[in-house]
Design a protein around this motif. Structure first.
Motif, mmCIF file in Angstrom:
data_model
loop_
_atom_site.group_PDB
_atom_site.id
_atom_site.type_symbol
_atom_site.label_atom_id
_atom_site.label_comp_id
_atom_site.label_asym_id
_atom_site.label_seq_id
_atom_site.Cartn_x
_atom_site.Cartn_y
_atom_site.Cartn_z
ATOM 1 N N SER A 33 -49.435 26.976 22.682
ATOM 2 C CA SER A 33 -50.845 26.566 22.572
ATOM 3 C C SER A 33 -51.756 27.717 22.158
ATOM 4 N N PHE A 34 -51.172 28.838 21.783
ATOM 5 C CA PHE A 34 -51.918 30.048 21.454
ATOM 6 C C PHE A 34 -52.956 29.791 20.354
ATOM 7 N N THR B 31 -60.585 27.574 20.000
ATOM 8 C CA THR B 31 -61.718 27.215 20.870
ATOM 9 C C THR B 31 -62.544 28.429 21.265
ATOM 10 N N LYS B 32 -61.970 29.635 21.105
ATOM 11 C CA LYS B 32 -62.695 30.868 21.410
ATOM 12 C C LYS B 32 -63.444 31.412 20.190
ATOM 13 N N GLY B 33 -63.366 30.674 19.070
ATOM 14 C CA GLY B 33 -64.139 31.050 17.892
ATOM 15 C C GLY B 33 -63.405 31.840 16.834
ATOM 16 N N TYR B 34 -62.073 31.972 16.945
ATOM 17 C CA TYR B 34 -61.297 32.733 15.968
ATOM 18 C C TYR B 34 -60.840 31.832 14.811
ATOM 19 N N GLU B 35 -60.715 32.409 13.632
ATOM 20 C CA GLU B 35 -60.179 31.701 12.483
ATOM 21 C C GLU B 35 -58.645 31.699 12.554
ATOM 22 N N PRO B 36 -57.999 30.635 12.026
ATOM 23 C CA PRO B 36 -56.526 30.562 12.082
ATOM 24 C C PRO B 36 -55.827 31.801 11.509
ATOM 25 N N GLY B 37 -56.357 32.363 10.411
ATOM 26 C CA GLY B 37 -55.733 33.553 9.831
ATOM 27 C C GLY B 37 -55.747 34.729 10.785
ATOM 28 N N ALA B 38 -56.859 34.902 11.481
ATOM 29 C CA ALA B 38 -56.970 35.993 12.459
ATOM 30 C C ALA B 38 -56.025 35.765 13.630
ATOM 31 N N MET C 38 -53.052 37.985 15.400
ATOM 32 C CA MET C 38 -52.971 38.235 16.842
ATOM 33 C C MET C 38 -51.575 37.906 17.367
ATOM 34 N N LEU C 39 -51.003 36.817 16.866
ATOM 35 C CA LEU C 39 -49.643 36.444 17.259
ATOM 36 C C LEU C 39 -48.647 37.525 16.854
ATOM 37 N N ALA C 40 -48.834 38.065 15.668
ATOM 38 C CA ALA C 40 -47.940 39.135 15.192
ATOM 39 C C ALA C 40 -48.032 40.360 16.096
ATOM 40 N N ILE C 41 -49.256 40.684 16.538
ATOM 41 C CA ILE C 41 -49.419 41.820 17.461
ATOM 42 C C ILE C 41 -48.658 41.566 18.750
ATOM 43 N N VAL D 282 -65.072 37.617 25.930
ATOM 44 C CA VAL D 282 -65.300 38.945 25.358
ATOM 45 C C VAL D 282 -64.161 39.276 24.394
ATOM 46 N N HIS D 283 -64.467 39.400 23.110
ATOM 47 C CA HIS D 283 -63.434 39.583 22.099
ATOM 48 C C HIS D 283 -62.630 40.865 22.293
ATOM 49 N N ILE D 284 -63.272 41.931 22.713
ATOM 50 C CA ILE D 284 -62.537 43.183 22.890
ATOM 51 C C ILE D 284 -61.497 43.042 23.995
ATOM 52 N N LEU D 285 -61.807 42.242 25.029
ATOM 53 C CA LEU D 285 -60.819 41.999 26.086
ATOM 54 C C LEU D 285 -59.658 41.162 25.566
ATOM 55 N N HIS D 286 -59.950 40.235 24.658
ATOM 56 C CA HIS D 286 -58.869 39.460 24.042
ATOM 57 C C HIS D 286 -57.911 40.390 23.310
ATOM 58 N N MET D 287 -58.461 41.363 22.582
ATOM 59 C CA MET D 287 -57.628 42.292 21.813
ATOM 60 C C MET D 287 -56.799 43.190 22.743
ATOM 61 N N ILE D 288 -57.450 43.669 23.810
ATOM 62 C CA ILE D 288 -56.731 44.509 24.776
ATOM 63 C C ILE D 288 -55.615 43.702 25.439
ATOM 64 N N GLY D 289 -55.861 42.418 25.619
ATOM 65 C CA GLY D 289 -54.879 41.557 26.288
ATOM 66 C C GLY D 289 -53.661 41.220 25.455
ATOM 67 N N LEU D 290 -53.736 41.408 24.127
ATOM 68 C CA LEU D 290 -52.601 41.042 23.272
ATOM 69 C C LEU D 290 -51.329 41.830 23.598
ATOM 70 N N PRO D 291 -51.395 43.168 23.740
ATOM 71 C CA PRO D 291 -50.180 43.885 24.145
ATOM 72 C C PRO D 291 -49.686 43.466 25.532
ATOM 73 N N LEU D 292 -50.615 43.014 26.389
ATOM 74 C CA LEU D 292 -50.199 42.557 27.719
ATOM 75 C C LEU D 292 -49.447 41.227 27.629
ATOM 76 N N ILE D 293 -49.820 40.403 26.630
ATOM 77 C CA ILE D 293 -49.021 39.194 26.366
ATOM 78 C C ILE D 293 -47.637 39.619 25.909
ATOM 79 N N GLY D 294 -47.586 40.630 25.027
ATOM 80 C CA GLY D 294 -46.300 41.171 24.590
ATOM 81 C C GLY D 294 -45.478 41.687 25.750
ATOM 82 N N SER D 295 -46.158 42.284 26.739
ATOM 83 C CA SER D 295 -45.473 42.782 27.932
ATOM 84 C C SER D 295 -44.804 41.646 28.698
#
Length: 427
Positions: free
Chosen positions: A265-266, A272-279, A283-286, A329-342
């Motif tokens: 469901s990513f 719903t958080k306002g991101y474009e599908p390409g972006a 994020m999924l790749a990260i 908060v978009h910056i928190l979303h970005m910081i959270g991406l490696p934590l999803i990877g974790s």
């Protein structure tokens, strides 16, 4: 780390044959993730253009989870009499042939039947056969071995879809991708048959590639433990009466539910958080690419400090991750991406690591016969449940469910004892 004699053993020194076996496990995990779920992102439109039913294409995934669960239970009983290595090889050979046939499908039935066979064979090869063999070969270095193997899942997410898309857009077409993957899986099956053995002692090698062991003594101990298994207290029935088993089951099953459901469901959640599908694809790749080194890193932590420390780190960071993703908060979303990877890279490692550290090298197989099918089932249910909540309520509500389940897993992890357990009659 140190062995029982206090001599240092390098965590990544698995030996040449050991690394080859780990590599075969890695490719098996990659093939399972790629062929059963990841490539659906780009193959479904092609299949539907050919006249296949899209509902059936998605529906067979859930059916595959159920069939995979049943096959793992049956094989768990049969591997007491037939070699794990033989099962692994045969299932990979069968999968490879069926992948090639699958690529030639022109009807719904011709699509569904090969897919279900492939799902059952690859999920059982990944979760049951290869991970059992890793526990047999690397009782103390299991974290590193499993860390490398489970890196195959996120690597598939990061590269498999792109490779398949390139085939689809080329003159070779989608059939070429299926043929290539089928051949690779067949080659893996042949190599498993030729190189892999259930235990290192069967080919004159040492557990953990630790040459400090006296080989004759180690071989004698191995034979003794095989005899012990015939009368071990830790039968399936007694394991299911054990509190620690239920804690392990809940921790790893809930995290399997969360990881699969959240990733499925990513895209919809971040729209719903306002991101474009390409972006979001970036994020999924990260997430996928960071999961690979983190999978190996958590394996090293497991070896160095134990599965309790590794588990606490993985699940605590997972709770922080979902708090970040629930924010606006978009910056928190970005910081959270490696934590999803974790979470993606570390949680699967814990399945085998908990069973090995608590029940040991030999009783591992009975414990794992319970854990692996449960996780397979919960992963499938997670995709469906989180998707249904997102579609019918909201994706924010779906991720709140993810948050609640991760908190439960973390609390259980706090109380889980990962030290070796003794049978009641030995206490």
């Amino acid at each position: 780390m140190s062995n029982e004699n206090g001599k240092k053993v390098q965590a990544f020194n698995l030996g040449v044959r050991g690394w080859i076996i780990v590599a075969l496990g890695f490719i098996t995990a990659y093939a399972y993730s790629c062929m059963t779920s990841d490539i659906l992102n780009v193959t479904v439109p092609v299949w539907t253009e050919m006249g296949l039913n899209s509902n059936l294409i998605y529906g067979v995934v859930t059916v595959g989870c159920v069939i995979g669960l049943i096959v793992q239970i049956i094989c768990g009983k049969l591997t007491k009499k037939i070699s794990l290595r033989v099962f692994w090889a045969v299932f990979m050979l069968l999968s490879g042939v069926m992948i090639i046939i699958w690529g030639l499908a022109k009807t719904n039935a011709a699509y569904a039947i090969p897919y279900l066979v492939i799902f059952a064979c690859l999920v059982t090869s990944t979760y049951s056969f290869s991970m059992n063999i890793m526990a047999n070969w690397f009782p103390k270095k299991r974290g590193v071995a499993l860390g490398v193997i489970t890196a195959g899942y996120p690597l598939s997410a990061a590269t498999g879809v792109k490779i398949c898309a390139n085939f689809i857009s080329s003159e070779i077409g989608m059939k070429g991708f299926y043929f290539m993957m089928g051949v690779i899986v067949i080659i893996v099956g042949l190599l498993v048959l030729a190189i892999v053995r259930d235990f290192p002692e069967e080919c004159g090698l040492y557990p953990d590639n630790n040459r400090n062991y006296d080989f004759e003594q180690a071989k004698a101990e191995h034979e003794k433990q095989l005899e012990y298994l015939k009368t071990s207290y830790w039968t399936i029935g007694n394991l299911l009466k054990n509190v620690r088993m239920w804690m392990v089951l809940l921790i790893v099953s809930l995290c399997g539910f969360v990881a699969q459901g959240m990733m499925a469901s990513f895209l919809n959640y971040f729209v719903t958080k306002g991101y474009e599908p390409g972006a979001i694809m970036g994020m999924l790749a990260i997430c996928g690419l960071t999961a690979i080194p983190l999978s190996v890193f958590w394996g090293w932590v497991d070896v160095k400090f134990g599965s309790k420390v590794a588990g606490m780190c993985i699940y605590s960071l997972a709770v922080v991750m979902i708090i970040f993703q629930l924010s606006n908060v978009h910056i928190l979303h970005m910081i959270g991406l490696p934590l999803i990877g974790s979470l993606l890279g570390g949680s699967v490692n814990m399945m085998g690591s908990f069973c090995s550290s608590i029940w040991g090298r030999y009783d591992f197989q009975n414990a794992y016969r319970i854990v692996a099918p449960a996780v397979t089932f919960c992963c499938g249910i997670g995709v469906t449940a989180i998707g249904l909540i997102g579609t019918n309520v909201s994706y924010n509500a779906a991720f709140l469910v993810v948050f609640a389940l991760l908190v439960i897993s973390f609390v259980l992890m706090c109380f889980l004892k990962t030290s070796p357990i003794e049978a009641p009659d030995k206490k």
